[in-house]
Design a protein around this motif. Structure first.
Motif, short mmCIF file in Angstrom:
data_model
loop_
_atom_site.label_atom_id
_atom_site.label_comp_id
_atom_site.label_asym_id
_atom_site.label_seq_id
_atom_site.Cartn_x
_atom_site.Cartn_y
_atom_site.Cartn_z
N LEU A 1 0.97 -0.79 -0.11
CA LEU A 1 -0.28 0.00 -0.25
C LEU A 1 0.96 1.34 -0.11
O LEU A 1 0.59 1.96 -0.72
N THR A 2 2.09 1.77 0.98
CA THR A 2 2.40 2.44 0.77
C THR A 2 3.62 2.91 0.02
O THR A 2 4.15 3.75 -0.35
N LYS A 3 4.53 1.37 -0.11
CA LYS A 3 6.05 1.15 -0.50
C LYS A 3 5.44 1.36 -2.12
O LYS A 3 5.82 2.44 -2.70
N HIS A 4 4.44 0.70 -2.33
CA HIS A 4 4.41 0.63 -3.57
C HIS A 4 3.09 1.02 -4.74
O HIS A 4 2.49 1.34 -5.75
N GLY A 5 2.42 1.89 -3.59
CA GLY A 5 1.34 2.48 -4.19
C GLY A 5 0.12 2.08 -4.75
O GLY A 5 -0.65 2.23 -5.24
N LEU A 6 -0.18 0.56 -4.40
CA LEU A 6 -1.01 -0.19 -5.06
C LEU A 6 -2.35 -0.34 -4.35
O LEU A 6 -2.26 0.08 -3.37
N HIS A 7 -3.34 -0.73 -5.18
CA HIS A 7 -4.43 -0.28 -4.11
C HIS A 7 -5.50 -1.73 -4.26
O HIS A 7 -4.76 -2.24 -5.29
N PRO A 8 -5.89 -2.56 -3.26
CA PRO A 8 -6.19 -4.19 -3.23
C PRO A 8 -7.65 -4.31 -4.43
O PRO A 8 -7.81 -5.17 -4.74
N GLY A 9 -8.60 -3.47 -4.97
CA GLY A 9 -9.39 -3.00 -5.73
C GLY A 9 -8.82 -3.08 -7.11
O GLY A 9 -10.35 -3.14 -7.76
N LYS A 10 -7.75 -2.66 -7.44
CA LYS A 10 -7.35 -2.26 -8.85
C LYS A 10 -7.58 -3.51 -9.82
O LYS A 10 -7.22 -4.53 -9.32
N ARG A 11 -7.90 -3.25 -10.76
CA ARG A 11 -8.54 -4.64 -12.04
C ARG A 11 -7.32 -3.88 -13.25
O ARG A 11 -7.48 -3.39 -14.30
N ARG A 12 -6.81 -4.77 -13.37
CA ARG A 12 -5.84 -4.64 -14.90
C ARG A 12 -5.07 -6.28 -15.46
O ARG A 12 -4.60 -6.45 -14.09
N VAL B 1 7.34 -18.88 2.09
CA VAL B 1 6.06 -18.29 2.16
C VAL B 1 4.65 -18.72 1.77
O VAL B 1 4.72 -19.59 0.15
N VAL B 2 3.82 -18.87 2.66
CA VAL B 2 2.04 -19.62 1.92
C VAL B 2 1.42 -18.38 1.53
O VAL B 2 0.60 -18.05 2.71
N ILE B 3 1.03 -18.14 1.01
CA ILE B 3 -0.09 -17.00 1.03
C ILE B 3 -0.88 -17.43 0.10
O ILE B 3 -1.17 -17.82 -1.06
N HIS B 4 -2.78 -17.22 1.07
CA HIS B 4 -3.79 -18.38 0.76
C HIS B 4 -4.87 -17.39 0.44
O HIS B 4 -4.95 -16.53 1.65
N ARG B 5 -4.99 -17.12 -1.11
CA ARG B 5 -7.02 -16.56 -1.38
C ARG B 5 -6.60 -15.52 -0.49
O ARG B 5 -5.67 -14.46 -1.54
N ASP B 6 -7.42 -15.17 0.35
CA ASP B 6 -7.59 -13.43 0.80
C ASP B 6 -6.36 -12.85 1.34
O ASP B 6 -6.20 -11.99 2.09
N GLU B 7 -5.48 -13.66 1.53
CA GLU B 7 -4.18 -13.12 2.42
C GLU B 7 -3.72 -12.24 1.00
O GLU B 7 -2.89 -11.22 1.20
N HIS B 8 -3.94 -12.18 -0.19
CA HIS B 8 -2.94 -11.60 -1.36
C HIS B 8 -3.44 -10.21 -1.49
O HIS B 8 -4.84 -9.39 -0.73
N PHE B 9 -2.54 -9.46 -1.45
CA PHE B 9 -3.46 -7.71 -1.56
C PHE B 9 -4.52 -7.07 -2.71
O PHE B 9 -5.42 -7.23 -2.40
N LEU B 10 -3.88 -8.01 -4.12
CA LEU B 10 -4.90 -7.35 -4.72
C LEU B 10 -6.26 -8.39 -4.79
O LEU B 10 -5.80 -9.73 -4.52
N ALA B 11 -6.70 -7.84 -4.95
CA ALA B 11 -8.61 -8.63 -4.41
C ALA B 11 -8.83 -9.72 -6.01
O ALA B 11 -8.80 -10.48 -6.01
N ARG B 12 -8.09 -9.36 -7.13
CA ARG B 12 -8.13 -10.57 -8.45
C ARG B 12 -7.11 -11.23 -8.19
O ARG B 12 -7.52 -12.21 -9.03
#
Length: 299
Positions: free
Chosen positions: A12-23, A118-129
């Motif tokens: 969020l702060t370092k990379h300036g991403l938004h969870p809901g961004k669709r691309r 690391v194990v990143i399981h489903r909704d642990e991902h930052f981007l909603a997609r």
């Protein structure tokens, strides 16, 4: 702050991403991908058998196996033909950028950023997609101790459970370590490779020792254990001096016995192959085995 929360904060702060961004997933150009693959050189070829074996285990349940470079760009993959279209849309394909900077918290990017499995399981991902996938990744370090890439298993199965993720994680760690060992051996073809067990799958240390008993190479774990510095050449030192801590616990004969047993175990009790690994003659190894009271039924 938990490691997951720290990764979300970076996203969020370092990379300036938004969870809901669709691309669509970012991809490098064909020429860039070709250049990156060439720079990895034999590492890709050495990793290929490990990718094949891992995919034989996890492919049937619908998982993809990915190999990336140190910047998170997919260099190679294994996936089922029936899943190819879906996986391409997800970005499980050569040239896709899975760095944390591009995708936020995810298996590849977070693994490379934190240099750990690391194990990143489903909704642990930052981007909603990306919340429909589970990703398990382990870093791969080169012979000089520097990060060269990541190995991962990803799945879009809705019923992928944390328990299954844990089992896959163990397989991913072991495969990544095997790739590191293969790369290390290839880097020091004329040296004797000493393998020192660690507390877990990711902690095993490797030393390359020449005919004069000088340590000329060390894996990342060995560099950290013996304070040899990370990256670059290792300043030559006597293996006997470096391993004095192990000898004090086991005695010189105990340390030698462990090395011989490890070589025999690796080669399925094939004495000729074990002698090759230890860089000694077959007859010499037999004499040492007799002295150490080690027997085997295989020749």
């Amino acid at each position: 702050m938990s490691r997951l929360a720290a990764s979300w904060s970076r996203s969020l702060t370092k990379h300036g991403l938004h969870p809901g961004k669709r691309r669509a997933p970012d991809r490098v150009t064909a020429s860039d991908l070709r250049s990156r693959r060439e720079s990895l050189g034999e590492a890709l070829a050495l990793a290929s058998p490990g990718l094949d074996r891992l995919f034989e285990i996890v492919g049937k349940p619908g998982c993809a196996v990915l190999l990336t470079d140190a910047e998170g760009i997919v260099m190679d993959q294994r996936l089922n033909d029936v899943d190819e279209h879906t996986f391409k849309q997800w970005g499980f394909w050569q040239g896709t950028n899975w760095s944390e900077e591009a995708e936020g918290t995810n298996g590849v990017g977070t693994c490379l950023t934190e240099k750990r499995r690391v194990v990143i399981h489903r909704d642990e991902h930052f981007l909603a997609r990306n919340t429909g996938i589970s990703c398990i990744d382990a870093p791969i370090f080169g012979p000089d101790g520097n990060l060269i890439g990541a190995l991962g298993v990803s799945s879009a199965r809705y019923d992928q459970s944390p328990a299954l993720n844990a089992m896959i994680a163990a397989l991913v760690s072991q495969t990544a370590q095997n790739i590191e060992v293969s790369k290390f051996r290839a880097a020091y073809p004329k040296s004797r490779i000493v393998m020192l067990p660690g507390e877990n799958l990711e902690a095993g240390a490797l030393l390359a020792v020449d005919q004069d008993d000088l340590v000329v190479g060390a894996s990342r774990s060995a560099r950290r254990r013996y304070l040899l510095g990370v990256g670059g050449d290792v300043e030559p030192c006597l293996a006997s001096d470096l391993l004095s801590d192990m000898k004090s616990e086991l005695g010189f004969e105990g340390a030698e016995r462990r090395a011989v047993l490890q070589a025999l175990t690796q080669t399925g009790n094939n004495v000729s192959e074990a002698a090759r690994l230890l860089r000694v003659g077959r007859a010499t190894l037999y004499r040492r085995m007799n002295k150490l009271k080690i027997s085997t039924r295989k020749n």
